[in-house]
Write a protein that holds these residues in place. Structure first.
Motif, PDB file in Angstrom:
ATOM      1  N   GLN B  69       0.821  -1.203   0.000  1.00 22.19           N
ATOM      2  CA  GLN B  69       0.000   0.000   0.000  1.00 22.19           C
ATOM      3  C   GLN B  69       0.858   1.257   0.000  1.00 22.19           C
ATOM      4  OE1 GLN B  69      -2.808  -0.555   3.147  1.00 22.19           O
ATOM      5  NE2 GLN B  69      -3.799  -2.232   2.071  1.00 22.19           N
ATOM      6  N   VAL B  70       1.999   1.112  -0.667  1.00 20.07           N
ATOM      7  CA  VAL B  70       2.903   2.247  -0.846  1.00 20.07           C
ATOM      8  C   VAL B  70       3.109   2.382  -2.339  1.00 20.07           C
ATOM      9  CG1 VAL B  70       5.231   3.098  -0.473  1.00 20.07           C
ATOM     10  CG2 VAL B  70       4.083   1.848   1.336  1.00 20.07           C
ATOM     11  N   PHE B  71       3.103   3.595  -2.816  1.00 18.34           N
ATOM     12  CA  PHE B  71       3.310   3.804  -4.244  1.00 18.34           C
ATOM     13  C   PHE B  71       4.803   3.717  -4.532  1.00 18.34           C
ATOM     14  CE2 PHE B  71       3.576   6.370  -8.108  1.00 18.34           C
ATOM     15  CZ  PHE B  71       2.626   5.713  -8.861  1.00 18.34           C
ATOM     16  N   ILE B  72       5.234   2.567  -5.061  1.00 19.03           N
ATOM     17  CA  ILE B  72       6.664   2.373  -5.311  1.00 19.03           C
ATOM     18  C   ILE B  72       6.974   2.894  -6.709  1.00 19.03           C
ATOM     19  CG2 ILE B  72       8.543   0.711  -5.319  1.00 19.03           C
ATOM     20  CD1 ILE B  72       6.632  -1.139  -3.702  1.00 19.03           C
ATOM     21  N   VAL B  73       7.598   4.052  -6.752  1.00 12.55           N
ATOM     22  CA  VAL B  73       7.788   4.743  -8.033  1.00 12.55           C
ATOM     23  C   VAL B  73       8.610   3.895  -8.998  1.00 12.55           C
ATOM     24  CG1 VAL B  73       8.641   6.836  -9.124  1.00 12.55           C
ATOM     25  CG2 VAL B  73       7.621   6.949  -6.856  1.00 12.55           C
ATOM     26  N   THR B 136      -4.131 -12.335  -2.652  1.00 11.34           N
ATOM     27  CA  THR B 136      -3.270 -12.440  -1.465  1.00 11.34           C
ATOM     28  C   THR B 136      -2.455 -11.159  -1.302  1.00 11.34           C
ATOM     29  OG1 THR B 136      -1.681 -13.641  -2.805  1.00 11.34           O
ATOM     30  CG2 THR B 136      -3.043 -14.948  -1.319  1.00 11.34           C
ATOM     31  N   ALA B 137      -2.097 -10.532  -2.421  1.00 15.56           N
ATOM     32  CA  ALA B 137      -1.359  -9.271  -2.315  1.00 15.56           C
ATOM     33  C   ALA B 137      -2.231  -8.194  -1.677  1.00 15.56           C
ATOM     34  CB  ALA B 137      -0.887  -8.811  -3.689  1.00 15.56           C
ATOM     35  N   ILE B 138      -3.525  -8.172  -2.036  1.00 13.73           N
ATOM     36  CA  ILE B 138      -4.420  -7.193  -1.408  1.00 13.73           C
ATOM     37  C   ILE B 138      -4.469  -7.416   0.098  1.00 13.73           C
ATOM     38  CG2 ILE B 138      -6.839  -6.456  -1.253  1.00 13.73           C
ATOM     39  CD1 ILE B 138      -7.014  -7.082  -4.286  1.00 13.73           C
ATOM     40  N   PHE B 139      -4.392  -8.694   0.507  1.00 10.77           N
ATOM     41  CA  PHE B 139      -4.385  -8.978   1.942  1.00 10.77           C
ATOM     42  C   PHE B 139      -2.998  -8.803   2.551  1.00 10.77           C
ATOM     43  CE2 PHE B 139      -8.209 -11.572   0.788  1.00 10.77           C
ATOM     44  CZ  PHE B 139      -9.106 -10.799   1.508  1.00 10.77           C
ATOM     45  N   GLY B 140      -2.054  -8.286   1.799  1.00 11.75           N
ATOM     46  CA  GLY B 140      -0.748  -7.937   2.367  1.00 11.75           C
ATOM     47  C   GLY B 140       0.288  -9.032   2.323  1.00 11.75           C
ATOM     48  N   SER B 141       0.070 -10.084   1.523  1.00  5.93           N
ATOM     49  CA  SER B 141       1.066 -11.146   1.476  1.00  5.93           C
ATOM     50  C   SER B 141       1.571 -11.320   0.046  1.00  5.93           C
ATOM     51  CB  SER B 141       0.445 -12.455   1.977  1.00  5.93           C
ATOM     52  OG  SER B 141       1.200 -13.538   1.499  1.00  5.93           O
ATOM     53  N   LEU B 142       2.875 -11.419  -0.094  1.00  4.86           N
ATOM     54  CA  LEU B 142       3.448 -11.618  -1.422  1.00  4.86           C
ATOM     55  C   LEU B 142       3.989 -13.034  -1.584  1.00  4.86           C
ATOM     56  CD1 LEU B 142       5.421  -8.371  -2.316  1.00  4.86           C
ATOM     57  CD2 LEU B 142       3.500  -9.349  -3.514  1.00  4.86           C
ATOM     58  N   SER B 143       3.504 -13.951  -0.738  1.00  4.32           N
ATOM     59  CA  SER B 143       4.100 -15.294  -0.709  1.00  4.32           C
ATOM     60  C   SER B 143       4.105 -15.984  -2.059  1.00  4.32           C
ATOM     61  CB  SER B 143       3.331 -16.180   0.263  1.00  4.32           C
ATOM     62  OG  SER B 143       3.087 -15.478   1.442  1.00  4.32           O
ATOM     63  N   LEU B 144       3.070 -15.767  -2.862  1.00  6.27           N
ATOM     64  CA  LEU B 144       2.940 -16.539  -4.092  1.00  6.27           C
ATOM     65  C   LEU B 144       3.654 -15.896  -5.276  1.00  6.27           C
ATOM     66  CD1 LEU B 144      -0.734 -17.600  -3.606  1.00  6.27           C
ATOM     67  CD2 LEU B 144       1.244 -19.087  -3.601  1.00  6.27           C
ATOM     68  N   ILE B 145       4.344 -14.792  -5.033  1.00  4.59           N
ATOM     69  CA  ILE B 145       5.047 -14.125  -6.117  1.00  4.59           C
ATOM     70  C   ILE B 145       6.209 -14.982  -6.605  1.00  4.59           C
ATOM     71  CG2 ILE B 145       6.762 -12.755  -4.861  1.00  4.59           C
ATOM     72  CD1 ILE B 145       4.390 -11.467  -7.552  1.00  4.59           C
ATOM     73  N   ILE B 146       6.504 -16.064  -5.870  1.00  5.23           N
ATOM     74  CA  ILE B 146       7.552 -16.992  -6.321  1.00  5.23           C
ATOM     75  C   ILE B 146       7.222 -17.591  -7.686  1.00  5.23           C
ATOM     76  CG2 ILE B 146       8.432 -17.624  -4.043  1.00  5.23           C
ATOM     77  CD1 ILE B 146       6.644 -20.075  -4.150  1.00  5.23           C
ATOM     78  N   PHE B 147       5.976 -17.454  -8.149  1.00  8.06           N
ATOM     79  CA  PHE B 147       5.607 -18.002  -9.458  1.00  8.06           C
ATOM     80  C   PHE B 147       5.844 -17.018 -10.592  1.00  8.06           C
ATOM     81  CE2 PHE B 147       3.046 -20.659  -6.612  1.00  8.06           C
ATOM     82  CZ  PHE B 147       3.446 -21.893  -7.061  1.00  8.06           C
ATOM     83  N   ASP B 148       6.344 -15.847 -10.285  1.00 11.82           N
ATOM     84  CA  ASP B 148       6.605 -14.889 -11.356  1.00 11.82           C
ATOM     85  C   ASP B 148       7.784 -15.369 -12.215  1.00 11.82           C
ATOM     86  OD1 ASP B 148       6.182 -11.896 -12.285  1.00 11.82           O
ATOM     87  OD2 ASP B 148       8.323 -12.338 -12.256  1.00 11.82           O
ATOM     88  N   PRO B 149       7.645 -15.366 -13.551  1.00 16.36           N
ATOM     89  CA  PRO B 149       8.698 -15.960 -14.393  1.00 16.36           C
ATOM     90  C   PRO B 149      10.052 -15.273 -14.278  1.00 16.36           C
ATOM     91  CG  PRO B 149       7.118 -14.748 -15.719  1.00 16.36           C
ATOM     92  CD  PRO B 149       6.538 -14.843 -14.351  1.00 16.36           C
ATOM     93  N   THR B 358       8.050  -5.253   6.300  1.00 14.26           N
ATOM     94  CA  THR B 358       8.378  -4.779   4.955  1.00 14.26           C
ATOM     95  C   THR B 358       8.689  -5.942   4.027  1.00 14.26           C
ATOM     96  OG1 THR B 358      10.654  -4.478   5.630  1.00 14.26           O
ATOM     97  CG2 THR B 358       9.273  -2.522   5.631  1.00 14.26           C
ATOM     98  N   LEU B 359       9.319  -6.991   4.566  1.00 12.97           N
ATOM     99  CA  LEU B 359       9.669  -8.104   3.687  1.00 12.97           C
ATOM    100  C   LEU B 359       8.425  -8.824   3.192  1.00 12.97           C
ATOM    101  CD1 LEU B 359      12.860  -9.632   5.262  1.00 12.97           C
ATOM    102  CD2 LEU B 359      12.628  -8.587   3.042  1.00 12.97           C
ATOM    103  N   SER B 360       7.438  -9.043   4.098  1.00 14.38           N
ATOM    104  CA  SER B 360       6.264  -9.783   3.639  1.00 14.38           C
ATOM    105  C   SER B 360       5.437  -8.926   2.687  1.00 14.38           C
ATOM    106  CB  SER B 360       5.438 -10.269   4.824  1.00 14.38           C
ATOM    107  OG  SER B 360       4.771  -9.187   5.410  1.00 14.38           O
ATOM    108  N   ASN B 361       5.553  -7.605   2.805  1.00  9.94           N
ATOM    109  CA  ASN B 361       4.766  -6.728   1.937  1.00  9.94           C
ATOM    110  C   ASN B 361       5.430  -6.419   0.615  1.00  9.94           C
ATOM    111  OD1 ASN B 361       2.733  -6.437   3.704  1.00  9.94           O
ATOM    112  ND2 ASN B 361       3.459  -4.514   4.571  1.00  9.94           N
ATOM    113  N   LYS B 362       6.746  -6.311   0.637  1.00  5.16           N
ATOM    114  CA  LYS B 362       7.421  -5.767  -0.540  1.00  5.16           C
ATOM    115  C   LYS B 362       8.367  -6.735  -1.216  1.00  5.16           C
ATOM    116  CE  LYS B 362       7.547  -0.831   0.594  1.00  5.16           C
ATOM    117  NZ  LYS B 362       8.462   0.228   1.032  1.00  5.16           N
TER     118      LYS B 362
END
Lengths: 340, 535
Positions: B69-73, B136-149, B358-362
Motif C-alpha cells: 500500500q505504498v506507491f513504489i515509483v 493475497t497481495a491485497i491482503f498484504g502477502s506476497l508469498s505466491l510471487i515466487i511463481f513470477d517468471p 516490509t519483507l512480507s509486503n514488498k
C-alpha cells in the motif's frame, strides 16, 4: 547403439577429465589446513607417517641473513620524520641500500597489513600507503622483475580493502601490481622446525618469491599484545583463526618456514587500543617512525618499545627469539637512529 | 520451434527472416538479463538499471504496490510493458521474456494422441493463479510471487547457477594447478575471470530446491511447447487479459485461407484452433509471428482492425475469466485459513534495513540481495515450515558475515523491501545479537586462548570485551586466560564472530534475533545516547 566415433570419444574423454579434475579439486579443497585437528596440543604428531603429496615436503631451511651485509650497514634502522616516503628511503640507505635485498630480475612480493575494508589508513588499522608505495618503487628501481603487493583481509573483501586502504592507488602509481590472493595457490607445506605446527596451507607464490618484504603496521592486539612483522604473516595462510590456541608459538613456527627478507615496520601512525581493527582516532598516535631490518625479531622488538613494552613482553617475539629466528636483545645489535 | 514444412526456397527465406529476427531479439534480451545479473556484483557496474527486468514486470509492480500500500515509483516501469501489450499483444512473452526464450530452446516431444490432449479449460489455471496472487497481495502477502517468471529465472541464476559454477571452476583450477606446465595459463585464466565472474559466495545446498523448481518448469515443456506459458504463468495471464484489447493482433482473411492446418501445428501456445475456422484466441497468442511466416497464402496478418475482411471474433473466455476470479477468491480464503499463512512471529535474522513487515509486503523474492552480498551471508530462506516467507532473504551467519563497509543489499532491492541505508546508519543498525555458548567456547570450556571473535569485531569500541581470569585449563595447568563477553548495547549482530569462530561445526558464538528489535518503531533507530561511535 551407434558406434563410438572420434567426436564421441573426445567428448567422453573431456567429460571424464572434467569430472576427475572436479573430484580431485574437491579433495584438495576440503583438506584441513593442518594435519592436526583443532584444538591439538593433546594429539601426538605422526607427521613422518603421513604421505606427502608434493615437492615441498622437505624444504631447505631458510637462511637467516641476507647474502651479504656491508660492514658499515646498520643491523636495525629507526628513522623518524614527517614524510613517510623519505623515512623509508633513509632507512634503506642506512641498511646498506635496497640492492642488499633486491637483486636485478627478482620476483618481489610486498606483504602489508590490509586487514579490513572499512578503515582508511588514518585509523592505523592498515599499513600506510606511502610506505608501501615507496618500497614498491625502490624495489623496481633496484631492478626487480615485478613487484606484487598482496594481503588477505578478514573483514570485507580484499579487493575493497585494497582500495579503501589507499594502498592500491599508491602501488599502481609506483608501478607495482596488486594481486588478489586466489584459493588455487595455497599449498600444504611442512614446517620442519615447527614446535607446535608442522604442516599448514601457505600461499604458494609467497613461498616461491625471491624476496618477501614484510610491511606490518604496529598496532594493538588483545591476545598477541601487539601485531607486528611476525604476526603479519598470518595473512598468507589458510584458516588463520586456527592459530589462536597457541598463538605465539605458532606465529614463530610459521616464521621459521616463511622468511621475510626485509621487515619494515610502519609506525607512522600506531594503534594503541581496540586493535587490530580500530576505528577510533583517539586510539591512534602519530609516531612518524619506520623500523627496518633484515631481522624480523629485532624489528618487532624495537617496535614494541613504541608501546612502552620490550620484546620480552610480547609472546610471539619471545618465542621467535627462543627458536633462533633473530635477536630480540636491542643492546647487542647496531641500531641506527636517524631524524629526517 | 522451426517447423520442417515443405515450401519453396523463396518462401523458406522469407520465413527465416522473421524467425531469425525474433531469435536475435530473444538472445539479445537474454544476454542483457544475464549481464544485468552478473554485472550486479560487489558493486553495481551496469549501465542500465540493474533491476530493469523486475521493474518492467507489471505483475511484480502491481502486487508489490497492492501488498505494501505504498506507491513504489521505481516499479512503475511496468506501464511500458502494459503499453506494449496494448499495442502488440503478448509480444513480451514471445519476444522478450528470458524464461520464454529458454523454454523455446527446450526440446518438446509432441504427443499426437488425442487421449493425451489437455482440455482447454486447463488454460484457466493461470488465471486462477494470477487472481490468487493479486488477492493475497491485497491482503498484504506476497508469498505466491515466487511463481513470477522473471524472479524464477533470476533466483535460479543468482543463488544456484553462479555460486555452483564458480565453485566448480575453482575445483577444476585447483586440480589443474598441480600440473606444473599448466600453472601460468591457469594463473592467467584465474586472474581474468575471478574478480569479474566468479563469486566468493558459498554454494548453499538448500538452494537446490530453487533449481528443482526451475527444472520442473523446463521438464513440463516436454509435454507441450511452452507448457509453463500456456497453463501456469501468472504474468502471461495478466498480459493475456490486457491483450484482448490489443491493436495489432492475429487477423485471418477467411476468404484466402485454404485450411492447410500449418498454422495450428506451428503455434507454440496452441492459440489457433482448427475447429474454430483457424481463428486464434488472442489472450493465448504470444505474437511470435511464426504463423504469419508459415501461411502459404499469406492470410494471416497482425494488422490494425479497420482493414476489411479481417476478423478475430474468437473470444471464448469472458465467462471463464469470471469463473476463475471466483475460484481464485475461494482459493485465497482457503489459503488464509491454513495456519501456515498466518504465522507472524519469525526469528530469522534479516538483512540490515528490513523487517518482517516490509519483507512480507514488498519482497518479490528476486534474489538480487543474495546476488550482490560479497560474503554470501544473505541466502533465500529455505525453511518449508515457513512457506509464507519462502525465499525471502535471511542471514546465514555461519556461511558469511555482514560486511561492515557494505550497504549493497539495500541499494539493489528493486522494491525497497530492504531500506537503502547510508553506510554510517547501517553501521549502527541492529541486525541481531551475539551470544556466547560457554559450553563450547574454547576459553570458557577449555581454559585456552582464543579471542578470534574479539579480534574480528568491527565495532570501534569492540562489542566483545575480554576479561582476564586465572583458570585451570583442559591440560590441568593453572593459567591466565581471556574470557570473551558480549556487550549487548554495542553489538549490532553483523555475525563476523560466528563466521570466524574456530570451533568445528556449530559456532560457539551465535547471532540470534535481537529481542529488542520488536520494540523499535523504525529500523535502524540510532542507539542510546551514551553511544559515541566513529566521528
Amino acid at each position: 547403439m551407434s558406434k563410438v566415433n572420434r567426436r564421441k570419444f573426445i567428448t567422453a574423454a573431456l567429460g571424464g577429465a572434467f569430472t576427475a579434475a572436479t573430484i580431485y579439486g574437491y579433495y584438495q579443497y576440503s583438506k584441513p589446513a593442518d594435519i592436526k585437528s583443532y584444538p591439538s596440543s593433546s594429539i601426538t604428531q605422526t607427521e613422518s607417517s603421513q604421505p606427502t603429496d608434493n615437492s615441498d615436503s622437505s624444504p631447505t631451511p631458510p637462511t637467516q641473513s641476507p647474502a651479504y651485509s656491508p660492514k658499515d650497514a646498520a643491523y636495525l634502522a629507526v628513522v623518524h620524520g614527517e614524510n613517510p616516503t623519505e623515512i623509508v628511503e633513509t632507512a634503506l640507505v642506512a641498511l646498506g641500500g635496497i640492492e642488499r635485498f633486491v637483486k636485478p630480475g627478482d620476483d618481489v612480493i610486498i606483504k602489508p597489513n590490509i586487514c579490513v575494508s572499512y578503515r582508511s589508513f588514518e585509523y592505523a588499522a592498515t599499513t600506510n600507503p606511502e610506505v608501501v608505495g615507496a618500497l614498491t618503487s625502490l624495489s623496481l628501481n633496484a631492478g626487480a622483475k615485478r613487484v606484487r603487493v598482496m594481503d588477505y583481509s578478514f573483514g570485507g573483501s580484499s579487493e575493497k580493502a585494497y582500495t579503501a586502504s589507499g594502498i592500491e592507488e599508491a602501488v599502481n602509481a609506483a608501478g607495482g601490481e596488486m594481486e588478489l590472493m586466489s584459493d588455487i595457490k595455497y599449498r600444504a607445506v611442512d614446517i620442519p622446525q615447527g614446535k607446535d605446527i608442522t604442516r599448514w596451507l601457505i600461499y604458494g607464490d609467497i613461498l616461491d618469491a625471491d624476496v618477501l618484504i614484510n610491511v606490518p603496521i604496529a598496532k594493538h592486539h588483545s591476545l598477541a599484545r601487539l601485531t607486528l612483522g611476525m604476526k603479519n604473516l598470518l595473512g598468507i595462510v589458510k584458516k588463520p583463526n586456527r592459530f589462536h590456541s597457541n598463538l605465539a608459538q605458532r606465529i614463530a613456527d610459521l616464521n621459521s618456514r616463511v622468511y621475510s627478507t626485509l621487515t619494515v615496520v610502519d609506525a607512522v601512525r600506531i594503534l594503541k587500543d581496540h586493535g587490530p581493527t580500530g576505528g577510533n582516532l583517539d586510539d591512534v598516535e602519530i609516531a612518524n617512525t619506520v623500523i627496518a631490518s633484515h631481522d624480523i625479531v629485532a624489528a618487532d622488538s624495537y617496535a614494541a618499545t613504541l608501546f612502552g613494552l620490550t620484546g620480552n613482553d610480547v609472546p610471539a617475539i619471545r618465542s621467535g627469539a627462543q627458536m633462533g629466528l633473530g635477536n630480540m636483545d636491542l643492546s647487542s645489535i647496531k641500531v641506527e637512529k636517524i631524524d629526517v | 520451434m522451426p517447423n520442417k514444412h515443405d515450401s519453396s526456397e523463396k518462401e523458406l527465406g522469407r520465413r527465416k527472416r522473421l524467425y531469425r529476427l525474433r531469435q536475435v531479439v530473444q538472445i539479445f534480451t537474454l544476454i542483457l538479463f544475464l549481464y544485468l545479473l552478473v554485472g550486479t556484483r560487489k558493486e553495481i557496474i551496469t549501465i542500465l538499471p540493474h533491476d530493469l527486468f523486475f521493474r518492467l514486470d507489471p505483475l511484480l509492480g502491481i502486487t508489490s504496490i497492492l501488498a505494501s500500500q505504498v506507491f513504489i515509483v521505481s516499479m512503475m516501469l511496468g506501464v511500458f510493458t502494459i503499453a506494449l501489450t496494448i499495442i502488440t499483444g503478448r509480444a513480451w512473452c514471445g519476444w522478450l521474456c528470458p524464461l520464454g526464450t529458454i523454454l523455446d530452446w527446450t526440446p518438446t516431444f509432441r504427443i499426437k494422441s488425442s487421449k493425451m490432449r489437455i482440455q482447454s479449460h486447463w488454460l484457466m489455471a493461470k488465471y486462477i493463479l494470477l487472481f490468487i496472487i493479486i488477492f493475497t497481495a491485497i491482503f498484504g502477502s506476497l508469498s505466491l510471487i515466487i511463481f513470477d517468471p522473471i524472479t524464477i529465472l533470476s533466483r535460479t541464476v543468482t543463488s544456484v547457477i553462479i555460486p555452483g559454477f564458480s565453485f566448480l571452476i575453482t575445483l577444476v583450477e585447483i586440480s589443474l594447478y598441480r600440473i606444473e606446465s599448466f600453472q601460468p595459463s591457469i594463473e592467467q585464466f584465474d586472474y581474468l575471470i575471478r574478480s569479474r565472474l566468479l563469486t566468493e559466495q558459498p554454494f548453499f545446498l538448500p538452494n537446490l530446491i530453487i533449481v528443482f523448481f526451475f527444472g520442473l518448469v523446463l521438464t513440463l515443456n516436454i509435454f507441450r511447447t511452452r507448457f509453463w506459458c500456456r497453463y501456469l504463468c501468472p504474468l502471461g495471464a495478466l498480459l493475456g487479459i490486457i491483450s484482448k484489447i490489443a491493436r495489432l493482433k492475429y487477423r485471418l482473411n477467411q476468404e484466402t485461407c485454404i485450411s492447410c492446418n500449418k498454422c495450428e501445428t506451428i503455434c507454440p501456445t496452441a492459440a489457433i484452433d482448427a475447429k474454430n475456422n483457424f481463428f486464434a484466441n488472442t489472450s493465448e497468442c504470444i505474437s511470435c509471428l511464426d504463423c504469419v511466416e508459415i501461411c502459404p497464402t499469406k492470410s494471416i496478418t497482425f494488422q490494425h482492425e479497420n482493414k476489411a475482411n479481417l476478423k478475430s471474433n474468437y473470444n471464448p473466455n469472458r465467462r471463464q475469466l469470471v469463473k476463475s476470479i471466483g475460484a481464485a477468491f475461494f482459493g485465497t480464503v482457503i489459503l488464509f485459513v491454513i495456519p501456515i499463512f498466518q504465522v507472524k512471529n519469525y526469528f530469522f535474522i534479516r538483512p540490515p534495513g528490513s523487517d518482517e513487515q516490509t519483507l512480507s509486503n514488498k519482497c518479490i523474492r528476486c534474489g538480487e540481495c543474495a546476488r550482490v552480498c560479497p560474503t554470501g551471508v544473505i541466502q533465500p530462506s529455505y525453511s518449508l515450515k515457513y512457506l509464507e516467507i519462502l525465499w525471502t532473504p535471511i542471514l546465514m551467519t555461519r556461511l558469511g558475515y555482514c560486511d561492515y563497509s557494505c550497504t549493497l543489499c539495500g541499494e539493489v532491492c528493486p522494491t525497497g523491501a530492504i531500506t537503502k541505508l547510508s553506510l554510517e546508519r547501517k553501521q549502527k543498525t541492529i541486525i541481531g545479537m551475539a551470544h556466547i555458548d560457554e559450553k563450547k567456547c574454547i576459553p570458557w570450556a577449555q581454559g585456552k586462548d582464543c579471542i578470534v571473535c574479539e579480534e574480528m569485531c568491527p565495532i570501534p569500541e569492540k562489542a566483545i570485551k575480554l576479561e582476564k581470569e586465572t583458570v585451570m585449563n583442559s591440560s590441568s595447568e593453572i593459567s591466565d586466560v581471556l574470557l570473551p563477553r558480549v556487550i549487548p548495547d554495542l553489538c549490532i549482530g553483523c555475525g563476523i564472530c560466528e563466521y570466524k569462530c574456530p570451533v568445528e561445526g556449530e559456532s560457539a558464538i551465535r547471532i540470534y534475533h535481537a529481542e529488542k528489535l520488536k520494540h523499535r518503531a523504525i529500523i535502524g533507530t540510532y542507539r542510546k545516547e551514551h553511544r559515541h561511535l566513529t566521528k
